[in-house]
Design a protein around this motif. Sequence first.
Motif, PDB file in Angstrom:
ATOM      1  N   LEU A   1      32.345  44.040  27.134  1.00  0.00           N
ATOM      2  CA  LEU A   1      32.358  42.645  27.571  1.00  0.00           C
ATOM      3  C   LEU A   1      30.976  42.015  27.493  1.00  0.00           C
ATOM      4  N   THR A   2      29.988  42.694  28.047  1.00  0.00           N
ATOM      5  CA  THR A   2      28.653  42.108  28.118  1.00  0.00           C
ATOM      6  C   THR A   2      27.961  42.069  26.758  1.00  0.00           C
ATOM      7  N   ALA A   3      28.297  42.993  25.866  1.00  0.00           N
ATOM      8  CA  ALA A   3      27.726  42.942  24.518  1.00  0.00           C
ATOM      9  C   ALA A   3      28.112  41.640  23.818  1.00  0.00           C
ATOM     10  N   ALA A   4      29.332  41.155  24.100  1.00  0.00           N
ATOM     11  CA  ALA A   4      29.803  39.916  23.483  1.00  0.00           C
ATOM     12  C   ALA A   4      29.252  38.673  24.159  1.00  0.00           C
ATOM     13  N   LEU A   5      29.137  38.701  25.491  1.00  0.00           N
ATOM     14  CA  LEU A   5      28.786  37.484  26.237  1.00  0.00           C
ATOM     15  C   LEU A   5      27.328  37.417  26.695  1.00  0.00           C
ATOM     16  N   ARG A   6      26.667  38.564  26.809  1.00  0.00           N
ATOM     17  CA  ARG A   6      25.271  38.549  27.268  1.00  0.00           C
ATOM     18  C   ARG A   6      24.361  37.692  26.387  1.00  0.00           C
ATOM     19  N   PRO A   7      24.512  37.752  25.052  1.00  0.00           N
ATOM     20  CA  PRO A   7      23.627  36.921  24.224  1.00  0.00           C
ATOM     21  C   PRO A   7      23.733  35.427  24.523  1.00  0.00           C
ATOM     22  N   TRP A   8      24.853  35.015  25.090  1.00  0.00           N
ATOM     23  CA  TRP A   8      25.064  33.607  25.440  1.00  0.00           C
ATOM     24  C   TRP A   8      24.643  33.292  26.880  1.00  0.00           C
ATOM     25  N   THR A   9      24.397  34.304  27.681  1.00  0.00           N
ATOM     26  CA  THR A   9      24.242  34.099  29.120  1.00  0.00           C
ATOM     27  C   THR A   9      22.899  33.471  29.473  1.00  0.00           C
ATOM     28  N   ILE A  10      22.961  32.325  30.147  1.00  0.00           N
ATOM     29  CA  ILE A  10      21.744  31.617  30.564  1.00  0.00           C
ATOM     30  C   ILE A  10      21.728  31.353  32.068  1.00  0.00           C
ATOM     31  N   ASP A  11      22.751  31.823  32.773  1.00  0.00           N
ATOM     32  CA  ASP A  11      22.823  31.648  34.219  1.00  0.00           C
ATOM     33  C   ASP A  11      23.708  32.770  34.747  1.00  0.00           C
ATOM     34  N   PHE A  12      23.377  33.306  35.931  1.00  0.00           N
ATOM     35  CA  PHE A  12      24.044  34.530  36.376  1.00  0.00           C
ATOM     36  C   PHE A  12      24.340  34.496  37.856  1.00  0.00           C
ATOM     37  N   HIS A  13      25.591  34.832  38.196  1.00  0.00           N
ATOM     38  CA  HIS A  13      26.024  34.936  39.584  1.00  0.00           C
ATOM     39  C   HIS A  13      26.267  36.391  39.950  1.00  0.00           C
ATOM     40  N   VAL A  14      25.545  36.868  40.929  1.00  0.00           N
ATOM     41  CA  VAL A  14      25.831  38.163  41.532  1.00  0.00           C
ATOM     42  C   VAL A  14      27.043  37.971  42.436  1.00  0.00           C
ATOM     43  N   ALA A  15      28.008  38.875  42.365  1.00  0.00           N
ATOM     44  CA  ALA A  15      29.233  38.722  43.153  1.00  0.00           C
ATOM     45  C   ALA A  15      29.985  40.048  43.194  1.00  0.00           C
ATOM     46  N   GLN A  16      30.996  40.099  44.050  1.00  0.00           N
ATOM     47  CA  GLN A  16      31.854  41.272  44.166  1.00  0.00           C
ATOM     48  C   GLN A  16      33.306  40.823  44.012  1.00  0.00           C
ATOM     49  N   ASN A  17      34.159  41.733  43.534  1.00  0.00           N
ATOM     50  CA  ASN A  17      35.565  41.444  43.300  1.00  0.00           C
ATOM     51  C   ASN A  17      36.381  42.681  43.635  1.00  0.00           C
ATOM     52  N   ASP A  18      37.565  42.484  44.197  1.00  0.00           N
ATOM     53  CA  ASP A  18      38.411  43.635  44.522  1.00  0.00           C
ATOM     54  C   ASP A  18      39.505  43.867  43.482  1.00  0.00           C
ATOM     55  N   GLY A  19      39.357  43.223  42.335  1.00  0.00           N
ATOM     56  CA  GLY A  19      40.307  43.415  41.246  1.00  0.00           C
ATOM     57  C   GLY A  19      41.516  42.506  41.310  1.00  0.00           C
ATOM     58  N   THR A  20      41.491  41.514  42.212  1.00  0.00           N
ATOM     59  CA  THR A  20      42.623  40.599  42.359  1.00  0.00           C
ATOM     60  C   THR A  20      42.186  39.163  42.104  1.00  0.00           C
ATOM     61  N   VAL A  21      43.175  38.276  42.016  1.00  0.00           N
ATOM     62  CA  VAL A  21      42.906  36.851  41.891  1.00  0.00           C
ATOM     63  C   VAL A  21      43.135  36.184  43.237  1.00  0.00           C
ATOM     64  N   PHE A  22      42.536  35.000  43.412  1.00  0.00           N
ATOM     65  CA  PHE A  22      42.676  34.288  44.682  1.00  0.00           C
ATOM     66  C   PHE A  22      42.381  32.818  44.460  1.00  0.00           C
ATOM     67  N   GLY A  23      43.100  31.975  45.202  1.00  0.00           N
ATOM     68  CA  GLY A  23      42.820  30.551  45.216  1.00  0.00           C
ATOM     69  C   GLY A  23      42.988  30.027  46.630  1.00  0.00           C
ATOM     70  N   ALA A  24      42.240  28.997  46.970  1.00  0.00           N
ATOM     71  CA  ALA A  24      42.362  28.393  48.304  1.00  0.00           C
ATOM     72  C   ALA A  24      42.258  26.885  48.161  1.00  0.00           C
ATOM     73  N   GLY A  25      42.925  26.168  49.064  1.00  0.00           N
ATOM     74  CA  GLY A  25      42.924  24.720  48.956  1.00  0.00           C
ATOM     75  C   GLY A  25      43.536  24.322  47.624  1.00  0.00           C
ATOM     76  N   SER A  26      42.874  23.430  46.904  1.00  0.00           N
ATOM     77  CA  SER A  26      43.378  22.963  45.617  1.00  0.00           C
ATOM     78  C   SER A  26      42.833  23.776  44.448  1.00  0.00           C
TER      79      SER A  26
END
Length: 349
Positions: free
Chosen positions: A245-270
């Motif tokens: 994944l990162t080999a494909a997208l890292r060359p384009w990356t100009i901003d980075f968010h550190v974060a954690q995920n439990d392997g699921t999707v989630f939405g809140a509000g709208s």
Amino acid sequence: MQENNFPKLHNASWPGVVGKGPDSEPTISIDTMIDLTANAAVEGVKFDGFDLFLFEPHLDINASDDGIKIIADKARAKNLEIGSLVAPVWAPVGGGSAMGSKAERDKFLEQIKKSSKIGYKLRELGVRPHGVIRIDSSADPASWAKDPVGNTKLIAQTFREACDIAADYGESLAAEGEICWGGMHGWKAMVDTLEAVNRPNIGFQADMAHTLLYLLGYNKPDERILPKDFQWEDRATLTEGLKTLTAALRPWTIDFHVAQNDGTVFGAGSHDKTGRHCLASDPNGKLNITEDAGFWLRDDQGELTKKFKHICWDGCMFPNEVMMQPKTWNDILKAMINVRQKHGWYEAE
């Protein structure tokens, strides 16, 4: 040996707004988000700044110069910088689909122009030494899938015009890879879109929580990287997936968010369902935050890319009760410090 002082460590202010509102929990004011950020400390180390959503009640996209100066003064008063900005490009808040009608695309571009002006003004005021403007397609994957080629072409055309507008103000645009945005909902689709834009001031905003879902093919099953019978305990396979994944997208990356995920999707509000943000200390987190940040911050040879001067924690859609606890932000700051210690560098200032 000098302690690493780059990349600078930023918190995101938008978790006080995103997923909040009448159909969810109350929003949290920008003053409170700034205070929570400024008050966090781990062994004397503090956040260096915050990234900002250009949306009320934090900062009106139509803010006057005086309004922009007020938020600059608030940041400076807490010894914080302002970094990347989120442009409100969505139809419900004044924008429009990047693959929609000309009228819709014009509204999208108008929001980019307003955001770029604010970015320029904050730099002029001396509180924003680095950062980009975050965008997305403002379209859903199902609508995109009705005509993938034509819609990607339209998105790219809109993004090109947006880049030209941003360039007039010295700004760069970062398209965030979230599974809820058409043309950006799979890793190959994201690369195709970026390549089609063909402008020097566009790149990718990688969020560790969102991009993890690329590996599983959510909303884009044909681009799944991990095997269908994948088990999270199989760290070796996960590592290989992250490398792909990162080999494909890292060359384009100009901003980075550190974060954690439990392997699921989630939405809140709208907010549509997307990669779930978890607390840095969540025992169900599937990422090794410190190690896995390195796939984005280092190249294939393990060398630091140094392509951006700050990194940001993103924890959208946390409950307000969690967000109001100082421990939440101290734990997050600790995770950020660990990333910088392992993948950062020192520069004389």
